[in-house]
Motif scaffolding. Structure first.
Motif, PDB file in Angstrom:
ATOM      1  N   TYR A   1      22.764 -28.749  20.485  1.00 48.56           N
ATOM      2  CA  TYR A   1      21.570 -28.463  19.682  1.00 48.56           C
ATOM      3  C   TYR A   1      20.324 -29.089  20.311  1.00 48.56           C
ATOM      4  N   ILE A   2      20.431 -30.323  20.744  1.00 48.26           N
ATOM      5  CA  ILE A   2      19.284 -31.013  21.344  1.00 48.26           C
ATOM      6  C   ILE A   2      18.904 -30.364  22.671  1.00 48.26           C
ATOM      7  N   TYR A   3      19.894 -30.141  23.505  1.00 51.92           N
ATOM      8  CA  TYR A   3      19.671 -29.567  24.840  1.00 51.92           C
ATOM      9  C   TYR A   3      19.014 -28.191  24.762  1.00 51.92           C
ATOM     10  N   LYS A   4      19.569 -27.316  23.924  1.00 49.61           N
ATOM     11  CA  LYS A   4      19.048 -25.956  23.846  1.00 49.61           C
ATOM     12  C   LYS A   4      17.606 -25.937  23.330  1.00 49.61           C
ATOM     13  N   ASN A   5      17.308 -26.794  22.373  1.00 49.83           N
ATOM     14  CA  ASN A   5      15.947 -26.820  21.832  1.00 49.83           C
ATOM     15  C   ASN A   5      14.957 -27.439  22.819  1.00 49.83           C
ATOM     16  N   LEU A   6      15.382 -28.400  23.599  1.00 47.81           N
ATOM     17  CA  LEU A   6      14.514 -28.953  24.640  1.00 47.81           C
ATOM     18  C   LEU A   6      14.208 -27.889  25.692  1.00 47.81           C
ATOM     19  N   TYR A   7      15.235 -27.145  26.087  1.00 44.95           N
ATOM     20  CA  TYR A   7      15.040 -26.094  27.094  1.00 44.95           C
ATOM     21  C   TYR A   7      14.093 -25.011  26.577  1.00 44.95           C
ATOM     22  N   LYS A   8      14.291 -24.613  25.324  1.00 43.58           N
ATOM     23  CA  LYS A   8      13.425 -23.566  24.752  1.00 43.58           C
ATOM     24  C   LYS A   8      11.963 -23.981  24.726  1.00 43.58           C
ATOM     25  N   ASN A   9      11.737 -25.294  24.753  1.00 43.02           N
ATOM     26  CA  ASN A   9      10.371 -25.811  24.710  1.00 43.02           C
ATOM     27  C   ASN A   9       9.920 -26.350  26.070  1.00 43.02           C
ATOM     28  N   ASN A  10      10.466 -25.718  27.108  1.00 42.47           N
ATOM     29  CA  ASN A  10       9.979 -25.914  28.479  1.00 42.47           C
ATOM     30  C   ASN A  10      10.206 -27.308  29.051  1.00 42.47           C
ATOM     31  N   LYS A  11      11.252 -27.968  28.607  1.00 42.05           N
ATOM     32  CA  LYS A  11      11.616 -29.237  29.209  1.00 42.05           C
ATOM     33  C   LYS A  11      12.598 -28.980  30.357  1.00 42.05           C
ATOM     34  N   SER A  12      12.456 -29.743  31.429  1.00 39.84           N
ATOM     35  CA  SER A  12      13.416 -29.679  32.524  1.00 39.84           C
ATOM     36  C   SER A  12      14.576 -30.584  32.140  1.00 39.84           C
ATOM     37  N   VAL A  13      15.660 -29.987  31.671  1.00 40.65           N
ATOM     38  CA  VAL A  13      16.694 -30.769  30.981  1.00 40.65           C
ATOM     39  C   VAL A  13      18.105 -30.414  31.447  1.00 40.65           C
ATOM     40  N   GLY A  14      18.954 -31.427  31.505  1.00 36.05           N
ATOM     41  CA  GLY A  14      20.351 -31.232  31.851  1.00 36.05           C
ATOM     42  C   GLY A  14      21.254 -31.549  30.674  1.00 36.05           C
ATOM     43  N   LEU A  15      22.484 -31.074  30.755  1.00 37.26           N
ATOM     44  CA  LEU A  15      23.496 -31.335  29.730  1.00 37.26           C
ATOM     45  C   LEU A  15      24.801 -31.693  30.422  1.00 37.26           C
ATOM     46  N   PHE A  16      25.437 -32.763  29.940  1.00 36.85           N
ATOM     47  CA  PHE A  16      26.769 -33.134  30.420  1.00 36.85           C
ATOM     48  C   PHE A  16      27.657 -33.372  29.211  1.00 36.85           C
ATOM     49  N   PHE A  17      28.751 -32.578  29.094  1.00 39.87           N
ATOM     50  CA  PHE A  17      29.661 -32.745  27.963  1.00 39.87           C
ATOM     51  C   PHE A  17      31.076 -32.391  28.389  1.00 39.87           C
TER      52      PHE A  17
ATOM     53  N   GLN B   1      10.120 -28.643  16.914  1.00 36.48           N
ATOM     54  CA  GLN B   1      10.735 -28.262  15.643  1.00 36.48           C
ATOM     55  C   GLN B   1      12.110 -27.648  15.921  1.00 36.48           C
ATOM     56  N   PHE B   2      13.114 -28.128  15.223  1.00 41.67           N
ATOM     57  CA  PHE B   2      14.476 -27.650  15.435  1.00 41.67           C
ATOM     58  C   PHE B   2      14.617 -26.183  15.036  1.00 41.67           C
ATOM     59  N   ASP B   3      15.248 -25.400  15.896  1.00 39.54           N
ATOM     60  CA  ASP B   3      15.527 -23.993  15.626  1.00 39.54           C
ATOM     61  C   ASP B   3      16.915 -23.877  14.990  1.00 39.54           C
ATOM     62  N   ALA B   4      16.948 -23.537  13.707  1.00 39.47           N
ATOM     63  CA  ALA B   4      18.208 -23.474  12.963  1.00 39.47           C
ATOM     64  C   ALA B   4      19.132 -22.370  13.481  1.00 39.47           C
TER      65      ALA B   4
END
Length: 363
Positions: free
Chosen positions: A52-68, A235-238
């Motif tokens: 949830y955090i990763y996808k919303n950061l990406y949608k808002n133009n952040k250069s972001v990685g995810l490791f899970f 803002q979180f995208d539900a």
């Protein structure tokens, strides 16, 4: 994409008495600290909250990685940047180039994957990563990320007690002490009952997050993500999609649902989330060492029909040791025979992907 059934990192290296990733990273001047990190710990909900955090950061133009972890269908899922999985060629090249280091430092399975993520994130020059812990927190390989800006603490319960201990205080200490410096800790309001225990281990500010209006157990994970995103004025995208295997409805009327509830707390939340569960047939499989799990009796008491099975994986439990009469030795045939019923398949996150691939490939 590289299927998880293909062994590209030796599974035999799952656990060792000594962990050496810290030494390797120090030799390389700590490349894990070249980007900021949001650490995600907890018993259940880590993968969903991270997503949830990763996808919303990406949608808002952040250069972001995810490791899970664990991966669901493909190894590539574990490591993502800007909504793209790590490419096959790059993944295999990092592994090949790093083999001498893996052998020199005798890294474990999870340490290897953590190192691969660090190399890839530096290659992509990300500014921020959302990093899910493997087991626990302060002793986990992901605790080596020092450039931390926040900690997310999802649900707390008893799991991996052989590593974390069998007292709730031990489990909480191991998870919450991943926090660095004065960073805030974001957790669900459900954990407020542990407030005194939290404060006995850390002095950091703890933000208790209210759930969203989601009708499933994801409301708690969404609540944490919603609060964390305020750090970035996002803002979180539900409508953000949840990862596969988290109460995933593969078919309706009748329903076919899969869920990776692999511990008692997960089972409790799942039961609360599914309407008319007493009309369902449940097929359950767990991991080695959990043959006496209280989940068996609990889930059986909540549904119309209950069965246990096993699956082809080195971590699968021994079905003959499970104290349940309704045993299924061929789960594929069983699901074929019962496909016209409301079905819930749940349990190990190593089992659920097998069911998903079977279902999508035709019965």
């Amino acid at each position: 994409m590289i299927n998880v059934e293909e062994e590209i990192v030796p599974m035999s290296l799952f656990f060792k008495k000594q962990y050496n990733l810290k030494k390797l990273l120090a030799e390389q001047k700590n490349p894990q600290n070249n980007f900021k990190v949001i650490s995600v710990v907890g018993t259940n909900g880590k993968g969903s909250t991270s997503n949830y955090i990763y996808k919303n950061l990406y949608k808002n133009n952040k250069s972001v990685g995810l490791f899970f972890s664990p991966a669901f269908i493909y190894h590539n899922e574990r490591i993502q940047v800007n909504n793209q999985w790590i490419e096959d060629e790059i993944l295999l090249k990092i592994i090949e180039d790093s083999k001498p280091l893996f052998e020199k430092y005798e890294l474990t399975f999870f340490e290897i994957w953590t190192y691969i993520a660090i190399v890839y994130f530096n290659l992509k020059k990300i500014e921020l990563a959302v990093v899910e812990a493997g087991i626990g927190g302060m002793k986990d390989a992901t605790s080596l990320f020092e450039n931390q800006i926040a900690v997310c603490l999802t649900s707390i319960g008893f799991d991996h007690t052989d590593v974390l201990g069998n007292k709730i205080e031990n489990i909480i200490e191991n998870k919450i002490k991943i926090v660095k410096n004065n960073n805030k800790i974001y957790t669900t309001i459900n954990n407020y009952k542990y407030d005194d225990i939290f404060k006995s281990f850390v002095s950091n500010e703890i933000i208790y997050c209210e759930p969203t209006n989601n009708l499933t157990y994801q409301k708690y994970n969404q609540g944490i993500a919603k609060e964390v995103l305020k750090l970035f004025n996002i803002q979180f995208d539900a409508n953000t999609n949840v990862p596969l295997g988290r109460q995933s409805v593969l078919k309706e009327d009748p329903n076919f649902i899969i869920d990776g509830c692999h511990n008692f707390n997960g089972a409790e939340e799942l039961v609360k989330s599914i309407k008319d569960l007493d009309k369902y047939t449940i097929l359950f499989a767990s991991s080695k060492g959990r043959e006496n799990s209280e989940m068996v009796a609990f889930l059986k008491s909540k549904c119309k029909e209950f069965y246990v099975t096993t699956f082809d994986h080195f971590k699968a439990w021994e079905l003959n040791l499970v104290n349940e009469d309704n045993k299924v030795y061929d789960w594929k045939q069983f699901l074929n025979d019962n496909i016209n019923k409301d079905i819930l398949v749940c349990g190990s996150l190593y089992f659920i992907p097998l069911v998903y691939r079977w279902f999508m490939g035709g019965k």
